[in-house]
Motif scaffolding. Structure first.
Motif, PDB file in Angstrom:
ATOM      1  N   ASP A  95      -1.387  -8.126 -18.610  1.00  0.00           N
ATOM      2  CA  ASP A  95      -0.257  -8.649 -17.834  1.00  0.00           C
ATOM      3  C   ASP A  95       0.516  -7.545 -17.114  1.00  0.00           C
ATOM      4  OD1 ASP A  95      -0.759 -11.326 -18.480  1.00  0.00           O
ATOM      5  OD2 ASP A  95       0.356 -11.161 -20.359  1.00  0.00           O
ATOM      6  N   LYS A  96      -0.188  -6.493 -16.706  1.00  0.00           N
ATOM      7  CA  LYS A  96       0.414  -5.422 -15.908  1.00  0.00           C
ATOM      8  C   LYS A  96      -0.069  -5.551 -14.464  1.00  0.00           C
ATOM      9  CE  LYS A  96       1.779  -3.665 -19.911  1.00  0.00           C
ATOM     10  NZ  LYS A  96       3.176  -3.750 -20.387  1.00  0.00           N
ATOM     11  N   GLU A  97       0.417  -4.650 -13.601  1.00  0.00           N
ATOM     12  CA  GLU A  97       0.064  -4.677 -12.189  1.00  0.00           C
ATOM     13  C   GLU A  97      -0.568  -3.367 -11.774  1.00  0.00           C
ATOM     14  OE1 GLU A  97       2.280  -6.349  -8.406  1.00  0.00           O
ATOM     15  OE2 GLU A  97       3.644  -6.229 -10.113  1.00  0.00           O
ATOM     16  N   LEU A  98      -1.515  -3.433 -10.844  1.00  0.00           N
ATOM     17  CA  LEU A  98      -2.097  -2.225 -10.265  1.00  0.00           C
ATOM     18  C   LEU A  98      -1.554  -2.065  -8.850  1.00  0.00           C
ATOM     19  CD1 LEU A  98      -4.110   0.140 -10.339  1.00  0.00           C
ATOM     20  CD2 LEU A  98      -5.864  -1.431  -9.511  1.00  0.00           C
ATOM     21  N   THR A  99      -0.705  -1.045  -8.648  1.00  0.00           N
ATOM     22  CA  THR A  99      -0.079  -0.840  -7.334  1.00  0.00           C
ATOM     23  C   THR A  99      -0.642   0.358  -6.587  1.00  0.00           C
ATOM     24  OG1 THR A  99       1.706   0.543  -8.229  1.00  0.00           O
ATOM     25  CG2 THR A  99       2.075  -1.848  -8.191  1.00  0.00           C
ATOM     26  N   ALA A 108       1.146   0.634 -18.649  1.00  0.00           N
ATOM     27  CA  ALA A 108       0.933   0.050 -17.322  1.00  0.00           C
ATOM     28  C   ALA A 108      -0.081   0.859 -16.523  1.00  0.00           C
ATOM     29  CB  ALA A 108       2.258  -0.029 -16.561  1.00  0.00           C
ATOM     30  N   ASP A 134      10.099 -11.645 -16.245  1.00  0.00           N
ATOM     31  CA  ASP A 134      10.257 -12.304 -14.964  1.00  0.00           C
ATOM     32  C   ASP A 134      11.252 -13.458 -15.067  1.00  0.00           C
ATOM     33  OD1 ASP A 134       8.404 -10.675 -13.667  1.00  0.00           O
ATOM     34  OD2 ASP A 134       6.733 -11.937 -14.344  1.00  0.00           O
ATOM     35  N   VAL A 194      -4.683  -5.808 -15.682  1.00  0.00           N
ATOM     36  CA  VAL A 194      -4.221  -7.189 -15.471  1.00  0.00           C
ATOM     37  C   VAL A 194      -4.405  -8.031 -16.721  1.00  0.00           C
ATOM     38  CG1 VAL A 194      -4.624  -7.060 -12.992  1.00  0.00           C
ATOM     39  CG2 VAL A 194      -6.437  -7.939 -14.483  1.00  0.00           C
ATOM     40  N   ASP A 204       0.727   0.726 -12.396  1.00  0.00           N
ATOM     41  CA  ASP A 204       1.943   0.228 -11.760  1.00  0.00           C
ATOM     42  C   ASP A 204       2.929   1.378 -11.626  1.00  0.00           C
ATOM     43  OD1 ASP A 204       4.149  -1.081 -10.839  1.00  0.00           O
ATOM     44  OD2 ASP A 204       4.344  -2.453 -12.547  1.00  0.00           O
ATOM     45  N   ARG A 255      -5.244  -0.820  -2.293  1.00  0.00           N
ATOM     46  CA  ARG A 255      -4.015  -0.202  -2.787  1.00  0.00           C
ATOM     47  C   ARG A 255      -3.854   1.209  -2.233  1.00  0.00           C
ATOM     48  NH1 ARG A 255      -6.393  -4.371  -6.049  1.00  0.00           N
ATOM     49  NH2 ARG A 255      -4.772  -5.280  -7.384  1.00  0.00           N
TER      50      ARG A 255
END
Length: 281
Positions: free
Chosen positions: A144-148, A270, A26, A141, A211, A192
């Motif tokens: 440090d990943k994202e759930l989309t 991820a 980031d 999470v 993700d 989601r």
């Protein structure tokens, strides 16, 4: 008809492939006073190449069947070919089945059972599915990943249809305007986008969360069809030349379907698998 293509990121793909940007970090910013040196940051991005790979099949029918076209047979076969291509694409992306692309989602080390009796808070049985889905979110999470979004096989429907959160609200919320004949059921799960479609399961896995921006795909021109009545083709299951058939001699028609797809699963970690595994008694 592909469930993976519904949630993955599509890019324009040429015959020679294409480069896609993959973000590995980031951008950061910091507060500074007047005349102070401004902080710097790295974009954390790299380029990866997606190359198209060919997917193909040949189906053979009699010339009489083609002429008669009973019950709109030929159009039905086009739909069946499209479904077969979608299943092959999803199996490669999810399970690595005959994949020419290298990485696939089942390479993740994260896994949560949807039927594990150890995950309970003493509430009603229906609340367990909520806790297990949330355990998958925690696994993502924490890393440090994202759930989309979610993908599930119809085998998970009995669990999702009866699942409620700790306040008694249904977990899986379907779209109001979903077609009754749709092969893929869209909805929302834990806020989601979620899809239920065939071909997602590979025992004991019945679904995934993760993700989906980490999955990139493209196609070159869609599915093309060619017809021949004069060639000879190998009808053996092993394609070892043991059953060569002359189309002309046997009054047959062969239809060849081809398509080129590109796929990149950038980070299998991820994602989390949702399974039907249970602890041994």
């Amino acid at each position: 008809m592909s469930t993976v293509q519904r949630v993955a990121r599509q890019v324009q793909l040429g015959p020679n492939g294409t480069d896609v940007t993959v973000y590995t970090g980031d951008v950061t910013a910091g507060w500074v006073g007047e005349n102070q040196t401004k902080p710097t940051t790295e974009a954390g991005a790299s380029l990866k190449t997606i190359k198209p790979q060919k997917l193909a099949t040949i189906f053979v029918v009699s010339a009489e069947t083609v002429r008669a076209n009973p019950a709109n047979f030929m159009n039905d076969m086009r739909d069946r070919v499209a479904e077969a291509f979608a299943k092959a694409f999803d199996s490669a992306a999810l399970h690595g089945t005959n994949t020419p692309f290298g990485t696939y989602i089942d390479q993740t080390t994260k896994s949560v059972s949807l039927v594990d009796s150890d995950l309970t808070d003493g509430a009603a049985t229906e609340a367990n599915t909520y806790l297990q889905l949330n355990a998958g979110l925690d696994a993502i999470v924490t890393d440090d990943k994202e759930l989309t979004g979610f993908l599930f096989d119809p085998k998970a429907e009995p669990l999702l249809n009866s699942a409620v959160d700790n306040s008694g609200r249904p977990l899986f919320l379907e779209s109001t305007y979903t077609s009754e004949n749709s092969l893929i059921r869209p909805g929302r799960l834990m806020g989601r986008p979620s899809y239920v479609g065939k071909g997602v399961a590979a025992s004991p896995v019945i679904g995934y969360g993760g993700d989906w921006t980490q999955v990139v795909w493209g196609t070159v021109g869609g599915i093309s069809f060619d017809v021949s009545q004069e060639a000879s083709i190998d009808m053996s299951a092993a394609l070892d030349g043991s059953n060569i058939v002359s189309l002309w001699q046997n009054n047959l028609v062969a239809v060849r379907a081809e398509a080129e797809y590109g796929l990149l699963v950038n980070d299998p970690e991820a994602f989390v698998q949702y399974t039907t595994e249970t602890d041994a008694p």
